[in-house]
Design a protein around this motif. Structure first.
Motif, short mmCIF file in Angstrom:
data_model
loop_
_atom_site.label_atom_id
_atom_site.label_comp_id
_atom_site.label_asym_id
_atom_site.label_seq_id
_atom_site.Cartn_x
_atom_site.Cartn_y
_atom_site.Cartn_z
N SER A 36 42.35 36.55 84.53
CA SER A 36 43.34 36.03 83.58
C SER A 36 43.68 34.57 83.83
N VAL A 37 43.37 34.04 85.02
CA VAL A 37 43.64 32.64 85.34
C VAL A 37 42.38 32.02 85.92
N LYS A 38 41.91 30.92 85.28
CA LYS A 38 40.68 30.27 85.74
C LYS A 38 40.90 29.40 86.98
N ASN A 39 42.04 28.70 87.05
CA ASN A 39 42.29 27.77 88.14
C ASN A 39 43.55 28.23 88.89
N ASP A 40 43.35 29.04 89.92
CA ASP A 40 44.48 29.63 90.65
C ASP A 40 45.35 28.57 91.32
N ASP A 41 44.74 27.53 91.90
CA ASP A 41 45.52 26.49 92.58
C ASP A 41 46.43 25.76 91.61
N GLN A 42 45.90 25.42 90.45
CA GLN A 42 46.70 24.73 89.45
C GLN A 42 47.82 25.63 88.94
N TYR A 43 47.51 26.89 88.73
CA TYR A 43 48.52 27.86 88.29
C TYR A 43 49.67 27.92 89.28
N GLU A 44 49.35 28.06 90.56
CA GLU A 44 50.38 28.15 91.60
C GLU A 44 51.22 26.88 91.64
N ALA A 45 50.58 25.73 91.54
CA ALA A 45 51.31 24.46 91.57
C ALA A 45 52.28 24.36 90.39
N GLU B 222 53.52 32.08 81.48
CA GLU B 222 52.71 31.87 80.29
C GLU B 222 52.21 30.43 80.21
N LYS B 223 53.12 29.46 80.41
CA LYS B 223 52.73 28.06 80.33
C LYS B 223 51.76 27.69 81.44
N ALA B 224 52.03 28.15 82.67
CA ALA B 224 51.14 27.86 83.79
C ALA B 224 49.74 28.41 83.54
N ALA B 225 49.66 29.62 83.03
CA ALA B 225 48.36 30.23 82.75
C ALA B 225 47.64 29.48 81.64
N ARG B 226 48.38 29.08 80.60
CA ARG B 226 47.77 28.37 79.48
C ARG B 226 47.16 27.05 79.96
N ILE B 227 47.88 26.31 80.81
CA ILE B 227 47.38 25.03 81.31
C ILE B 227 46.23 25.25 82.29
N ALA B 228 46.38 26.22 83.19
CA ALA B 228 45.34 26.50 84.18
C ALA B 228 44.05 27.00 83.53
N ASN B 229 44.14 27.55 82.35
CA ASN B 229 42.96 28.06 81.66
C ASN B 229 42.33 27.06 80.70
N ALA B 230 43.00 25.93 80.48
CA ALA B 230 42.49 24.92 79.54
C ALA B 230 41.26 24.24 80.12
N ASP B 231 40.31 23.88 79.27
CA ASP B 231 39.10 23.20 79.71
C ASP B 231 39.41 21.78 80.21
N ASN B 232 40.22 21.04 79.47
CA ASN B 232 40.62 19.68 79.82
C ASN B 232 42.11 19.53 79.56
N PRO B 233 42.99 20.05 80.43
CA PRO B 233 44.41 20.10 80.13
C PRO B 233 45.09 18.76 79.95
N GLY B 234 44.60 17.70 80.59
CA GLY B 234 45.27 16.41 80.49
C GLY B 234 44.68 15.49 79.45
N GLN B 235 43.62 15.89 78.82
CA GLN B 235 42.92 15.00 77.90
C GLN B 235 43.46 15.13 76.49
N LYS B 236 44.02 14.04 76.00
CA LYS B 236 44.51 14.00 74.63
C LYS B 236 43.49 13.28 73.76
#
Length: 82
Positions: free
Chosen positions: A8-17, A26-40
């Motif tokens: 359910s979470v692709k990037n565990d370290d980012q999720y925990e942070a 929900e928000k942590a999982a959504r960001i941790a699962n995004a392909d490029n979360p910081g890229q606008k």
């Protein structure tokens, strides 16, 4: 070391942070699962091109309360801040 949150979470370290910073699960999982979360990339938010009905349906899908009282701009703000 962070926990393994399974598939359910692709990037565990980012999720925990994010959770430590106070983000909801929900928000942590959504960001941790995004392909490029910081890229606008200078692109406008996709909600700009959505109809009122599309915005309302999405708000209903994710459970935004009092959506029936919102106009198009309010729905976009509510969806962005969700």
């Amino acid at each position: 070391m962070s926990q393994d949150h399974g598939k359910s979470v692709k990037n565990d370290d980012q999720y925990e942070a994010l959770r430590e910073q106070g983000a909801s699960k929900e928000k942590a999982a959504r960001i941790a699962n995004a392909d490029n979360p910081g890229q606008k990339g200078g692109q406008s938010d996709p909600y700009e091109d959505w109809t009122y009905e599309q915005l309302y349906d999405k708000a209903q899908e994710i459970g935004i309360e009092e959506r029936s009282k919102m106009d198009k701009a309010e729905l976009k703000r509510a969806l962005r801040s969700h």
